[in-house]
Design a protein around this motif. Structure first.
Motif, mmCIF file in Angstrom:
data_model
loop_
_atom_site.group_PDB
_atom_site.id
_atom_site.type_symbol
_atom_site.label_atom_id
_atom_site.label_comp_id
_atom_site.label_asym_id
_atom_site.label_seq_id
_atom_site.Cartn_x
_atom_site.Cartn_y
_atom_site.Cartn_z
ATOM 1 N N ALA A 84 0.831 -1.179 0.000
ATOM 2 C CA ALA A 84 0.000 0.000 0.000
ATOM 3 C C ALA A 84 0.872 1.236 0.000
ATOM 4 N N GLN A 107 2.690 4.855 0.503
ATOM 5 C CA GLN A 107 3.012 5.750 1.596
ATOM 6 C C GLN A 107 3.498 7.079 1.015
ATOM 7 N N LEU A 134 20.502 3.712 -1.157
ATOM 8 C CA LEU A 134 20.388 3.296 0.252
ATOM 9 C C LEU A 134 18.935 3.165 0.682
ATOM 10 N N GLN A 185 19.363 11.119 -1.918
ATOM 11 C CA GLN A 185 18.558 11.873 -0.957
ATOM 12 C C GLN A 185 19.411 12.354 0.222
ATOM 13 N N THR A 244 24.488 11.908 -6.338
ATOM 14 C CA THR A 244 23.744 11.226 -7.400
ATOM 15 C C THR A 244 24.692 10.404 -8.271
ATOM 16 N N ALA A 299 18.338 5.070 -13.099
ATOM 17 C CA ALA A 299 19.795 5.216 -13.079
ATOM 18 C C ALA A 299 20.496 3.859 -12.923
ATOM 19 N N VAL A 317 20.940 -5.455 -6.842
ATOM 20 C CA VAL A 317 19.970 -5.957 -5.859
ATOM 21 C C VAL A 317 18.694 -5.123 -5.952
ATOM 22 N N SER A 338 6.467 -9.164 -1.269
ATOM 23 C CA SER A 338 7.680 -9.893 -1.670
ATOM 24 C C SER A 338 8.726 -9.013 -2.350
ATOM 25 N N VAL A 360 9.793 -5.846 -1.261
ATOM 26 C CA VAL A 360 10.655 -5.389 -0.173
ATOM 27 C C VAL A 360 11.430 -6.585 0.398
HETATM 28 C C1 LIG Z 1 2.976 2.973 -3.395
HETATM 29 C C2 LIG Z 1 3.844 1.772 -3.300
HETATM 30 C C3 LIG Z 1 3.754 0.930 -2.214
HETATM 31 C C4 LIG Z 1 4.552 -0.219 -2.143
HETATM 32 N N1 LIG Z 1 4.470 -1.011 -1.032
HETATM 33 C C5 LIG Z 1 5.194 -2.163 -0.983
HETATM 34 C C6 LIG Z 1 5.128 -3.017 0.146
HETATM 35 O O1 LIG Z 1 4.499 -2.687 1.135
HETATM 36 N N2 LIG Z 1 5.809 -4.204 0.104
HETATM 37 C C7 LIG Z 1 6.565 -4.566 -0.982
HETATM 38 O O2 LIG Z 1 7.140 -5.656 -0.969
HETATM 39 N N3 LIG Z 1 6.687 -3.739 -2.036
HETATM 40 C C8 LIG Z 1 6.037 -2.553 -2.052
HETATM 41 N N4 LIG Z 1 6.189 -1.707 -3.112
HETATM 42 C C9 LIG Z 1 7.281 -1.961 -4.033
HETATM 43 C C10 LIG Z 1 8.603 -1.628 -3.318
HETATM 44 O O3 LIG Z 1 8.484 -0.400 -2.651
HETATM 45 C C11 LIG Z 1 9.808 -1.543 -4.229
HETATM 46 O O4 LIG Z 1 9.842 -2.669 -5.024
HETATM 47 C C12 LIG Z 1 11.079 -1.392 -3.377
HETATM 48 O O5 LIG Z 1 11.125 -0.083 -2.891
HETATM 49 C C13 LIG Z 1 12.350 -1.729 -4.114
HETATM 50 O O6 LIG Z 1 13.433 -1.458 -3.266
HETATM 51 P P1 LIG Z 1 14.852 -1.033 -3.848
HETATM 52 O O7 LIG Z 1 15.739 -0.836 -2.664
HETATM 53 O O8 LIG Z 1 15.259 -1.980 -4.903
HETATM 54 O O9 LIG Z 1 14.622 0.350 -4.595
HETATM 55 P P2 LIG Z 1 14.033 1.725 -4.097
HETATM 56 O O10 LIG Z 1 13.237 1.547 -2.879
HETATM 57 O O11 LIG Z 1 13.379 2.340 -5.262
HETATM 58 O O12 LIG Z 1 15.333 2.562 -3.678
HETATM 59 C C14 LIG Z 1 16.262 3.069 -4.595
HETATM 60 C C15 LIG Z 1 17.166 4.055 -3.869
HETATM 61 O O13 LIG Z 1 18.122 4.552 -4.799
HETATM 62 C C16 LIG Z 1 18.172 5.975 -4.715
HETATM 63 N N5 LIG Z 1 18.578 6.483 -6.044
HETATM 64 C C17 LIG Z 1 17.903 6.378 -7.213
HETATM 65 N N6 LIG Z 1 18.623 6.909 -8.214
HETATM 66 C C18 LIG Z 1 19.772 7.358 -7.664
HETATM 67 C C19 LIG Z 1 20.949 7.978 -8.198
HETATM 68 N N7 LIG Z 1 21.112 8.249 -9.494
HETATM 69 N N8 LIG Z 1 21.949 8.250 -7.329
HETATM 70 C C20 LIG Z 1 21.864 7.972 -6.002
HETATM 71 N N9 LIG Z 1 20.772 7.409 -5.460
HETATM 72 C C21 LIG Z 1 19.744 7.101 -6.287
HETATM 73 C C22 LIG Z 1 16.775 6.381 -4.298
HETATM 74 O O14 LIG Z 1 16.749 7.649 -3.715
HETATM 75 C C23 LIG Z 1 16.406 5.257 -3.317
HETATM 76 O O15 LIG Z 1 16.855 5.546 -2.016
HETATM 77 C C24 LIG Z 1 5.430 -0.534 -3.196
HETATM 78 C C25 LIG Z 1 5.538 0.324 -4.283
HETATM 79 C C26 LIG Z 1 4.760 1.471 -4.338
HETATM 80 C C27 LIG Z 1 4.914 2.388 -5.495
#
Ligand SMILES: Cc1cc2nc3c(=O)[nH]c(=O)nc-3n(C[C@H](O)[C@H](O)[C@H](O)COP(=O)(O)OP(=O)(O)OC[C@H]3O[C@@H](n4cnc5c(N)ncnc54)[C@H](O)[C@@H]3O)c2cc1C
Length: 590
Positions: free
Chosen positions: A34, A36, A81, A105, A236, A308, A552, A571, A573
């Motif tokens: 859901a 946030q 991160l 960020q 970035t 990216a 990852v 799944s 997260v």
């Molecule tokens: C509304 C919503 C709700 C969701 N809820 C869930 C849930 O409850 N459970 C679940 O399993 N999945 C959920 N998902 C999916 C889940 O949030 C994502 O799949 C998850 O965040 C992926 O994690 P990640 O660490 O791979 O990438 P992200 O969480 O996208 O993190 C990427 C990071 O990289 C940073 N970044 C990006 N580009 C750059 C750059 N060029 N330089 C430096 N930093 C950068 C970003 O700032 C961020 O901190 C949801 C998705 C949405 C849209």
């Protein structure tokens, strides 16, 4: 057919995300995944190569050494991160590596894409809550079945093995009092609950961690820093650094003041920069499964990152995941909003012609709703009767489910009562989408109502009229409900094979329905990044690992096949954190 109601669709949800999120938080109805807060979506422009005439696939000119203001040395570089990156950084540090991280960020002002619902099996935490253990191999095979065997089997097998302990590891930064506040969604299940739905299984085991994710992720980064590492915030990522052999040996980021910083990593670079769902150019180029379903002028919309991670890996020679997994965008079911009133249950679905068209309980909402994608454009509706509790108790414990064991049915019942009171105006009342409604003459805050405008009537025909059906479509609407009732009574769905434990006749008045206009192209995130192996190492053109390069989370593919459909909710997260842990540990061991 004309529509006289306004359901909260994915598109309207995205337009008014604040309202939707507030309503969602207030109802507590939809769980598993859901909204946030959206992550910043403005870094694409900052990336060299993005949006240029040559397109994102063209690698930019390498940033020259004399443009670099600062160089840092480490064992492992972690880029991004969030769930994936913080876990990888912590695990690498715990295994003795020095880690340098880059994140765009600011440290004290983070937002996260997801809500932190972590779906898993067999943790000590779940055991302590009385959740039954799950056969790991059964879970694994189910995952592969859902992905059409397109996920990397060795990777997913390892994930299934380490998933439970990764959850315990993730929450070990919480106090016992904090742990006591965590809830296991969809649990305890009703005694009537069946794990298997149409031969596809689904288990409860999703734990909401949203309240603590800031603290948990900050704590993981802190572990890396405390072990001699460095976190470069407001930096970035621009490019990877490769040696003459093509091995990835570092990364270059740009600081907030415009200067460049280079990180040289002796063991490897782990790219955790998320997906590309907020980059229209990349979506149009890569997500042809979605673009081929929407009109030529239609938009693909996502709430994730700007690509990216996939870009820098691709420029370094990575192979893209061909299977295009998205979280939505290529399926449709009635309402199809993050606040769907009936969660992931399987009521009767009818199309714009008033006809039933599929098994509504096929595997989970995402799989069942694939059938909707190619139905005639127009209105779809969900029909149910007053015994809504029975319908919901049979719901699979999967994505978009309604967490009734923890939230109860009160909000839904309030909507249904408002629908009865408001007649043709529906549960949201006149105007259908804002302000307050009336329930038996009393004002009801619409934020407490489930997202769609629910209609109620004592006859099928009146209900169909309220939903906007007329003429032949209205006749079909009534006939389809009568046919569905016959099938329920016979105990065999001879039309579409829906299993009998999910077949509930529409017999107890008042009868209810809500509808939505078919919309495709709108997703939460996408999970089809670059191909990886079971360690998370990125594969090159020859399907062999690229030396020094790892991915990852959503920068990585190889996990979900053609659509996010998993045996337990949350799944995405869970994969980011579990794989972050074992990939960080692996790279540190090199
Ligand atoms: C509304 C919503 C709700 C969701 N809820 C869930 C849930 O409850 N459970 C679940 O399993 N999945 C959920 N998902 C999916 C889940 O949030 C994502 O799949 C998850 O965040 C992926 O994690 P990640 O660490 O791979 O990438 P992200 O969480 O996208 O993190 C990427 C990071 O990289 C940073 N970044 C990006 N580009 C750059 C750059 N060029 N330089 C430096 N930093 C950068 C970003 O700032 C961020 O901190 C949801 C998705 C949405 C849209």
């Amino acid at each position: 057919m004309t529509m006289n109601q306004q359901g909260l669709t994915r598109r309207t949800f995205f337009k008014g995300a604040g309202l939707g999120a507030a309503a969602l938080a207030a109802t507590g109805l939809v769980a598993g995944c859901a909204p946030q807060a959206a992550a910043p979506a403005d870094s694409a422009e900052a990336l060299a190569g993005t949006g240029s005439a040559a397109g994102w696939r063209t690698a930019p000119e390498p940033i020259a050494d004399d443009a670099i203001a600062e160089v840092l040395e480490c064992d492992v570089a972690v880029l991004g991160l969030s769930y994936a990156g913080a876990s990888a950084a912590r695990a690498a540090a715990e295994a003795g590596a020095t880690v340098v991280c880059m994140e765009q960020q600011a440290e004290g002002a983070r937002t996260f894409v997801g809500q932190g619902n972590f779906g898993h099996i067999n943790s000590e935490f779940l055991k302590s809550r009385g959740v039954p253990a799950v056969d790991e191999l059964e879970f694994f095979n189910n995952w592969q079945l859902r992905s059409g065997n397109r996920s990397n089997a060795a990777l997913v097998r390892r994930y299934c093995r380490e998933l439970g302990s990764a959850f315990d590891w993730y929450i070990d930064g919480l106090t016992e009092d904090e742990k006591a506040t965590l809830t296991v969604q969809f649990f305890p299940t009703d005694p009537s609950y069946t794990v298997e739905k149409n031969r596809i299984q689904t288990w409860p085991g999703c734990v909401g961690t949203a309240e603590y994710q800031d603290k948990l992720i900050a704590g993981m980064v802190q572990t890396a820093v405390a072990n001699g590492g460095t976190a470069l915030w407001e930096t970035t990522v621009q490019q990877l650094v490769q040696d003459e052999s093509g091995a990835v040996v570092g990364a270059i980021g740009q600081r907030a003041d415009g200067s460049y910083v280079k990180v040289s990593a002796s063991k490897g670079v782990i790219v955790c920069l998320g997906d590309f769902s907020a980059n229209a150019e990349m979506c149009n180029d890569l997500l042809t499964q979605v673009t081929s379903l929407i009109p030529e002028d239609g938009a693909i919309v996502g709430m994730g990152q700007t690509g990216a991670g996939v870009q820098v890996c691709y420029w370094a020679g990575a192979r893209l995941d061909p299977y295009q997994a998205t979280m939505g965008g290529d399926y449709y079911y009635p309402c199809d909003a993050p606040t769907d009133p009936l969660g992931s249950s399987s009521p009767l679905w009818l199309n714009a012609d008033g006809k039933r068209y599929c098994n509504e309980g096929f595997g989970c909402v995402e799989l069942a709703a694939m059938q909707g994608a190619t139905q005639p454009q127009g209105t779809f509706c969900a029909i149910f009767d007053d015994d809504v509790e029975t319908l919901l108790k049979a719901q699979g414990a999967w994505h978009m489910g309604m967490d009734w064991p923890n939230t109860g049915f009160e909000a839904l019942r309030a909507s249904m009562a408002a629908a009865v009171a408001n007649g043709a105006a529906g549960s949201l009342g006149e105007g259908g989408d804002a302000g307050s409604s009336t329930e038996g003459g009393e004002a009801v805050d619409k934020a407490t109502l489930a997202g769609a405008n629910i209609f109620a009537a004592d006859s099928y025909e009146t209900l169909g009229t309220y939903l906007g059906y007329e003429g032949e479509a209205l006749e079909n609407f009534v006939a389809s409900i009568e046919r569905y009732n016959e099938l329920c009574e016979a105990g065999v769905d001879d039309d579409f094979g829906k299993e009998s434990s999910l077949m509930f006749p529409i017999k107890t008045p008042p009868f209810y329905g809500y509808a939505g206009e078919k919309e495709l192209g709108i997703m939460l995130v996408n999970g089809a990044g670059v191909l990886i192996d079971e360690h998370g190492q990125v594969l090159g053109e020859d399907y062999r690992p690229i030396s020094g390069l790892f991915a990852v989370g959503n920068t990585a593919g190889s996990r979900f096949g053609a659509q996010y459909s998993t045996p337990v909710a949350g799944s995405s997260v869970a994969f980011a954190i579990t794989q972050g842990r074992f990939t960080g540990d692996y790279v540190a061991s090199l």
